[in-house]
Each structure stands twice: as C-alpha cells, then as structure tokens.
Design an enzyme around this catalytic site. Sequence first.
Site, PDB file in Angstrom:
ATOM      1  N   GLN A 197       0.840  -1.193   0.000  1.00  0.00           N
ATOM      2  CA  GLN A 197       0.000   0.000   0.000  1.00  0.00           C
ATOM      3  C   GLN A 197       0.883   1.254   0.000  1.00  0.00           C
ATOM      4  OE1 GLN A 197      -3.442  -0.585   3.023  1.00  0.00           O
ATOM      5  NE2 GLN A 197      -1.898  -2.083   3.549  1.00  0.00           N
TER       6      GLN A 197
ATOM      7  N   VAL B 144       3.622   4.119  -1.029  1.00  0.00           N
ATOM      8  CA  VAL B 144       3.973   4.838  -2.253  1.00  0.00           C
ATOM      9  C   VAL B 144       5.484   5.099  -2.320  1.00  0.00           C
ATOM     10  CG1 VAL B 144       1.669   5.832  -2.522  1.00  0.00           C
ATOM     11  CG2 VAL B 144       3.383   7.103  -1.218  1.00  0.00           C
TER      12      VAL B 144
ATOM     13  N   HIS C 213      -1.438   1.669  -4.190  1.00  0.00           N
ATOM     14  CA  HIS C 213      -1.841   3.075  -4.029  1.00  0.00           C
ATOM     15  C   HIS C 213      -0.947   4.047  -4.788  1.00  0.00           C
ATOM     16  CE1 HIS C 213      -4.066   1.875  -0.047  1.00  0.00           C
ATOM     17  NE2 HIS C 213      -4.742   1.566  -1.133  1.00  0.00           N
TER      18      HIS C 213
ATOM     19  N   THR D 169       0.466  -2.743   8.661  1.00  0.00           N
ATOM     20  CA  THR D 169      -0.739  -2.075   8.149  1.00  0.00           C
ATOM     21  C   THR D 169      -1.852  -2.167   9.183  1.00  0.00           C
ATOM     22  OG1 THR D 169      -2.490  -2.069   6.477  1.00  0.00           O
ATOM     23  CG2 THR D 169      -1.315  -4.149   6.763  1.00  0.00           C
TER      24      THR D 169
HETATM   25  P1  OAD Z   1      -1.396   2.993   8.989  1.00  0.00           P
HETATM   26  O1  OAD Z   1      -0.695   4.233   9.434  1.00  0.00           O
HETATM   27  O2  OAD Z   1      -2.881   2.980   9.034  1.00  0.00           O
HETATM   28  O3  OAD Z   1      -0.894   1.766   9.854  1.00  0.00           O
HETATM   29  C1  OAD Z   1       0.462   1.571  10.112  1.00  0.00           C
HETATM   30  C2  OAD Z   1       0.615   0.316  10.929  1.00  0.00           C
HETATM   31  O4  OAD Z   1       2.002   0.109  11.114  1.00  0.00           O
HETATM   32  C3  OAD Z   1      -0.019   0.396  12.326  1.00  0.00           C
HETATM   33  O5  OAD Z   1      -0.791  -0.773  12.577  1.00  0.00           O
HETATM   34  C4  OAD Z   1       1.188   0.480  13.255  1.00  0.00           C
HETATM   35  O6  OAD Z   1       0.950  -0.161  14.508  1.00  0.00           O
HETATM   36  C5  OAD Z   1       2.235  -0.286  12.445  1.00  0.00           C
HETATM   37  N1  OAD Z   1       3.647   0.004  12.787  1.00  0.00           N
HETATM   38  C6  OAD Z   1       4.183   1.088  13.366  1.00  0.00           C
HETATM   39  N2  OAD Z   1       5.519   0.955  13.499  1.00  0.00           N
HETATM   40  C7  OAD Z   1       5.843  -0.258  12.947  1.00  0.00           C
HETATM   41  C8  OAD Z   1       7.071  -0.987  12.778  1.00  0.00           C
HETATM   42  N3  OAD Z   1       8.238  -0.492  13.168  1.00  0.00           N
HETATM   43  N4  OAD Z   1       7.009  -2.205  12.178  1.00  0.00           N
HETATM   44  C9  OAD Z   1       5.812  -2.739  11.762  1.00  0.00           C
HETATM   45  N5  OAD Z   1       4.639  -2.091  11.921  1.00  0.00           N
HETATM   46  C10 OAD Z   1       4.644  -0.874  12.496  1.00  0.00           C
HETATM   47  O7  OAD Z   1      -0.863   2.672   7.516  1.00  0.00           O
HETATM   48  P2  OAD Z   1      -1.495   1.771   6.367  1.00  0.00           P
HETATM   49  O8  OAD Z   1      -2.231   0.611   6.941  1.00  0.00           O
HETATM   50  O9  OAD Z   1      -0.396   1.519   5.402  1.00  0.00           O
HETATM   51  O10 OAD Z   1      -3.421   5.346   1.479  1.00  0.00           O
HETATM   52  O11 OAD Z   1      -2.515   2.756   5.707  1.00  0.00           O
HETATM   53  C11 OAD Z   1      -3.242   2.327   4.598  1.00  0.00           C
HETATM   54  C12 OAD Z   1      -3.454   3.447   3.618  1.00  0.00           C
HETATM   55  O12 OAD Z   1      -4.058   4.547   4.269  1.00  0.00           O
HETATM   56  C13 OAD Z   1      -2.184   4.021   3.045  1.00  0.00           C
HETATM   57  O13 OAD Z   1      -1.715   3.313   1.914  1.00  0.00           O
HETATM   58  C14 OAD Z   1      -2.583   5.391   2.658  1.00  0.00           C
HETATM   59  C15 OAD Z   1      -3.348   5.745   3.890  1.00  0.00           C
HETATM   60  O14 OAD Z   1      -4.173   6.765   3.829  1.00  0.00           O
HETATM   61  C16 OAD Z   1      -3.241   6.265   0.532  1.00  0.00           C
HETATM   62  O15 OAD Z   1      -2.386   7.113   0.533  1.00  0.00           O
HETATM   63  C17 OAD Z   1      -4.233   6.131  -0.576  1.00  0.00           C
END
Ligand code: OAD
Length: 229
Positions: free
Chosen positions: A86, A88, A104, A171
């Site tokens: 997901q 970029v 994305h 994620t």
């Molecule tokens: P989120 O910010 O929603 O989630 C990030 C996840 O990473 C959370 O569950 C954190 O607990 C976890 N996290 C934090 N530090 C970490 C580490 N060191 N190792 C592993 N995990 C860790 O991000 P996404 O799920 O990617 O869309 O968000 C999905 C989409 O929403 C993105 O692609 C973006 C956003 O709006 C667009 O830009 C269209």
Amino acid sequence: MKKVLVLTGAGISAESGLKTFRDSDGLWENYNVYDVATPQAWTKNPALVQEFYNKRRQQCATAKPNNGHLALADLEKDFEVQIITQNVDDLHEKAGSSNILHLHGELTKARSSKDEKLIYDVRDKEIKMGDLCEKGSQLRPHIVWFGEMVPNIEIAQEMMHEADYLFIIGTSLNVYPAAGLVHFVPAHCQTFLIDPNDCPAGNISNLTILKEGAGTGVPKAIKIIREKV
Ligand code: OAD
C-alpha cells in the site's frame, strides 16, 4: 518453490524514518489527509497537493530500506515472493525485491490528470504546476487518493489465491479494498501478522501474530517458514 505473498503498509517503512498515516495526532506529516490526498483537494488547491507530494518524494529519495525490506528481498533465494504494497515509497525496490505490486501508486511517478494511462518517471524531481503530459494536461502525482478506484486490486486478489504463506506487515488494515485482500488466501495458507501494536486480525484463520517491529518481526517469520522447507 512455495509462494509467499506479502501485504505491506506504512509500518514497514517506519524504521526507515517515514511516518505512518495513523499517528495519534491524526495528521499526516502535519497535513490533514483530506486537504492533500483526495480528488477534491486537487480541485480546490492543486499547488498545495503538489507541494505535499514533492516533500514526500524528497523525503523518500534519501530514505534507506531497513532490515524488514532487506529480509524480504533475501527471501527470494528460497521462495517465490510477491509483494503487494500500500506504500507509495520505493523501499522494496531499493531493497532489491523483484515482484512488487503498488496498490496506491508510486511517489517516483507522475501521471496525466486527464488520462490515467499516461504515466512518467520523475524519480526524485518535483512536479510543478504547468508541467504537462504529452497531450497537454497538467501532471499530478501518480497516487491513488481517497475516493479513487484502486486499479490493481483485481490483480492483487488473483495473486492472493496462490499463497502458501501470507505476511501482513505494518498495516492497520483500515483502508479498503486493500484490507479485504487478506480474505482471498486459500485454506492451507499460514498467515503471519507483524505489527508492534494491536491490529484487527478479524477472522483470519491459521494466524501467527508477531507483536513487534518489522526489523525484527520479518526475520523471525522468515526463520519459521525456512525451518519448514
Ligand atoms: P497505517 O498508518 O494505518 O498503519 C500503520 C501500521 O504500522 C499500524 O498498525 C502500526 O501499529 C504499524 N507500525 C508502526 N511501526 C511499525 C514498525 N516499526 N514495524 C511494523 N509495523 C509498524 O498505515 P497503512 O495501513 O499503510 O493510502 O494505511 C493504509 C493506507 O491509508 C495508506 O496506503 C494510505 C493511507 O491513507 C493512501 O495514501 C491512498
């Protein structure tokens, strides 16, 4: 070779210095996402949207892949690995992974604001207002904004059907349709969820949760599946 499907989100890049989306302040790098990552934002204030993504592109240009990205690239020695991200950023590419599907969009590319098939490499360069595609329309970031279709989702769903293992890394599984992909794996698939925080695992069967960062969690999951070969 057994097949490992990997679904990554912003968390895998956190240890490379890139912020996740859902930090506790509700802002994304000090911007409200709806001011910069929607078609409405582009209509209302395209210069602000360009500025935001120009900054993200610059930040990404100097970011380096961490142990999580690197371990996934190394896994190709023993498994067929397909990454569905997901993100970029281009940290999976920089780490050396071969098969990467971006759901994305990609910061390193621009596309025509009128014809989504006209896509151009910009690498770490700025996209400015007045930069045009070959048909004379303004270039915009090659990003799927909130409310836009996800063109690669069907390809991703097909890929999921072939998984022997699924890694879900960093994620929050908040954003659909990407979050729904985890339900397309076959019954025999073993899934690993790698995240230092609690994350909705829903009714994923055959699930192993590694509650830690990607830098240590990914190598641990890999050790488990390598021992089974
Ligand atoms: P989120 O910010 O929603 O989630 C990030 C996840 O990473 C959370 O569950 C954190 O607990 C976890 N996290 C934090 N530090 C970490 C580490 N060191 N190792 C592993 N995990 C860790 O991000 P996404 O799920 O990617 O869309 O968000 C999905 C989409 O929403 C993105 O692609 C973006 C956003 O709006 C667009 O830009 C269209």
